[in-house]
Scaffold this active site. Structure first.
Site, PDB file in Angstrom:
ATOM      1  CB  ALA A   9      39.350  44.157  42.947  1.00 17.50           C
ATOM      2  CG  ASN A  12      32.132  48.556  38.439  1.00 17.42           C
ATOM      3  OD1 ASN A  12      32.735  49.055  37.491  1.00 17.42           O
ATOM      4  ND2 ASN A  12      30.984  47.934  38.299  1.00 17.42           N
ATOM      5  N   GLY A  14      37.908  50.005  41.569  1.00 15.83           N
ATOM      6  CA  GLY A  14      38.840  51.126  41.480  1.00 15.83           C
ATOM      7  C   GLY A  14      40.255  50.735  41.113  1.00 15.83           C
ATOM      8  CE  LYS A  15      40.099  45.286  38.521  1.00 14.16           C
ATOM      9  NZ  LYS A  15      38.699  45.576  38.843  1.00 14.16           N
ATOM     10  CD  GLU A  88      40.707  45.844  31.980  1.00 15.31           C
ATOM     11  OE1 GLU A  88      40.367  44.748  32.464  1.00 15.31           O
ATOM     12  OE2 GLU A  88      40.048  46.880  32.132  1.00 15.31           O
ATOM     13  CG  HIS A 184      23.710  38.523  48.028  1.00 14.96           C
ATOM     14  ND1 HIS A 184      24.277  39.196  49.078  1.00 14.96           N
ATOM     15  CD2 HIS A 184      22.425  38.254  48.390  1.00 14.96           C
ATOM     16  CE1 HIS A 184      23.373  39.348  50.037  1.00 14.96           C
ATOM     17  NE2 HIS A 184      22.246  38.772  49.645  1.00 14.96           N
TER      18      HIS A 184
END
Length: 195
Positions: A9, A12, A14-15, A88, A184
């Site tokens: 992901a 932030n 939620g992994k 990680e 974005h």
């Protein structure tokens, strides 16, 4: 048969929370698990995996020189493990990703790895690239951009709040990261509109 799983992901999403919840579920059923996390985040002698929502667990540090197959194999000589959890995972080397695949294939222990897919420049991390190539199961953990779309990219902000376009792939510490959708991200990185 055990498998190698990779959940990826943007920042932030939620992994770590998902990892800690899954590890808790194993332990609640009386199963032993091994939790691993990168030593790049080392802030004391003992390893920890922490979630932004306040849950955490002890973990074993790994670095680029750690032989993960040997570590798990050595532990299995005196302890039964039902699963290996790796936080990680983007910081794994290509060889370490293969070591984890061998844990699943030859030691028959499921490996659940969690990490970022790309860095702030939109480039794959070494560990993520290897896991995307060889994992048995891929899962995208979703988070949202400031516009409400799915965030798939991340920008690193400088002290002035502007997106950095250059720098080391890994910056631990005071860097601020923001997860954005691709549209974005390109705008914040100065890639769109074309010059």
């Amino acid at each position: 048969m055990a498998k190698l799983y990779f959940s990826y992901a943007a920042m932030n999403a939620g992994k770590s929370t998902i990892l800690l919840q899954a590890a808790y579920n194993y332990r609640e059923r009386g199963m032993e698990v091994m939790l691993l996390t990168s030593s790049l985040y080392r802030d004391d002698v003992a390893g920890h995996i922490s979630s932004r929502i306040g849950i955490n667990a002890d973990a074993i540090f790994y670095n680029r020189d750690t032989d993960l197959f040997a570590l798990v194999g050595g532990t299995l000589k005196h302890e039964k493990l039902s699963a290996i959890f790796v936080d990680e995972a983007q910081f794994l080397t290509k060889d370490q990703a293969w070591q984890l695949a061998r844990v699943a294939d030859h030691l028959d222990v499921p490996v659940l790895a969690y990490g970022l897919r790309t860095d702030f420049r939109g480039e794959l991390f070494e560990g993520s690239a290897a896991l995307l190539a060889i994992a048995d199961s891929l899962r995208e953990v979703r988070t949202i951009c400031e516009c409400g779309r799915k965030a798939t990219m991340v920008v690193r902000l400088g002290p002035d709040g502007k997106a950095l376009t250059e720098g080391d792939q890994v910056s631990i510490g005071k860097s601020t990261y923001v997860s954005l959708c691709r549209k974005h991200w390109e705008e914040r990185m100065g890639r769109w509109p074309p010059a």
